[in-house]
Design an enzyme around this catalytic site. Structure first.
Site, PDB file in Angstrom:
ATOM      1  N   HIS A  84       0.861  -1.184   0.000  1.00 29.23           N
ATOM      2  CA  HIS A  84       0.000   0.000   0.000  1.00 29.23           C
ATOM      3  C   HIS A  84       0.894   1.229   0.000  1.00 29.23           C
ATOM      4  CE1 HIS A  84      -3.939  -1.855   1.746  1.00 29.23           C
ATOM      5  NE2 HIS A  84      -3.291  -2.730   0.989  1.00 29.23           N
ATOM      6  N   GLU A  86       0.923   3.898   1.785  1.00 30.93           N
ATOM      7  CA  GLU A  86       1.378   4.332   3.104  1.00 30.93           C
ATOM      8  C   GLU A  86       2.517   3.464   3.612  1.00 30.93           C
ATOM      9  OE1 GLU A  86      -3.236   4.579   3.297  1.00 30.93           O
ATOM     10  OE2 GLU A  86      -1.725   3.448   2.200  1.00 30.93           O
ATOM     11  N   CYS A 114      -6.305   2.168   5.601  1.00 32.40           N
ATOM     12  CA  CYS A 114      -7.020   0.961   6.033  1.00 32.40           C
ATOM     13  C   CYS A 114      -6.480   0.534   7.412  1.00 32.40           C
ATOM     14  CB  CYS A 114      -6.806  -0.157   5.017  1.00 32.40           C
ATOM     15  SG  CYS A 114      -5.091  -0.762   4.958  1.00 32.40           S
ATOM     16  N   CYS A 117      -2.630  -0.092   7.396  1.00 27.20           N
ATOM     17  CA  CYS A 117      -1.844   1.136   7.308  1.00 27.20           C
ATOM     18  C   CYS A 117      -1.995   1.994   8.559  1.00 27.20           C
ATOM     19  CB  CYS A 117      -2.236   1.902   6.058  1.00 27.20           C
ATOM     20  SG  CYS A 117      -1.799   0.993   4.538  1.00 27.20           S
TER      21      CYS A 117
END
Length: 180
Positions: A84, A86, A114, A117
């Site tokens: 992801h 992040e 999410c 993260c």
């Protein structure tokens, strides 16, 4: 693991408007800075489109406002479920700093993090999160869950949401409409 090319480019880069106090002392100056930084995150997110990844972009700034981490979603590109934006930006920031503790740092991201993260933000001791679009289905920093400000956690993250929200949401909407 992803390549480190972006880390070399991002390492220690001073951003316009980030000189002096970071973040700036006045609300107006902070809004301008968050808008400018979200523009960089939106640009990074657009690069995810080339690999079929959801366009989410993130950047990490140190306590002096220097860019030390940059990431975009790369799950499709790498086959890594943890790739992801992040997480990749946090990894790059940790490499730049030479340690996992990112105290005093700010993460700017185009979509609300999410659960994974949000947990990474807490674990890395990130001070501040600046986000664009809220995620009413899977957001974990205030919409569905609020892991970064849960009193049971060992660290709390300041959340500044809705920065260039419509633009961030439009970028995501465009991606998903093209998938149908």
């Amino acid at each position: 693991m992803h390549d480190d090319g972006g880390a070399r480019e991002a390492r220690g880069l001073a951003l316009p408007g980030a000189g002096g106090a970071f973040p700036p002392p006045t609300l107006g100056e902070r809004r301008q800075l968050w808008d400018a930084l979200m523009g960089l995150a939106l640009h990074e997110a657009s690069h995810a489109l080339a690999t079929g990844d959801v366009p989410v972009g993130a950047l990490v700034l140190d306590a002096d406002g220097r860019l030390i981490g940059l990431g975009r979603n790369r799950r499709e590109e790498t086959g890594d479920p943890t790739a992801h934006a992040e997480v990749l930006a946090l990894r790059q920031a940790a490499l730049t700093r030479g340690e996992w503790r990112l105290e005093g740092c700010t993460l700017v991201v185009t979509l609300e993090p999410c659960v994974m993260c949000a947990g990474a933000l807490v674990a890395a001791r990130v001070q501040r999160l600046v986000l664009g679009a809220w995620d009413p289905k899977a957001g974990a920093t205030g919409s569905v869950w609020d892991l970064v400000r849960d009193q049971r956690a060992n660290h709390a993250v300041e959340v500044i949401g809705g920065v260039r929200e419509q633009e961030c949401a439009a970028q995501l909407r465009g991606f998903f409409e093209a998938q149908r």
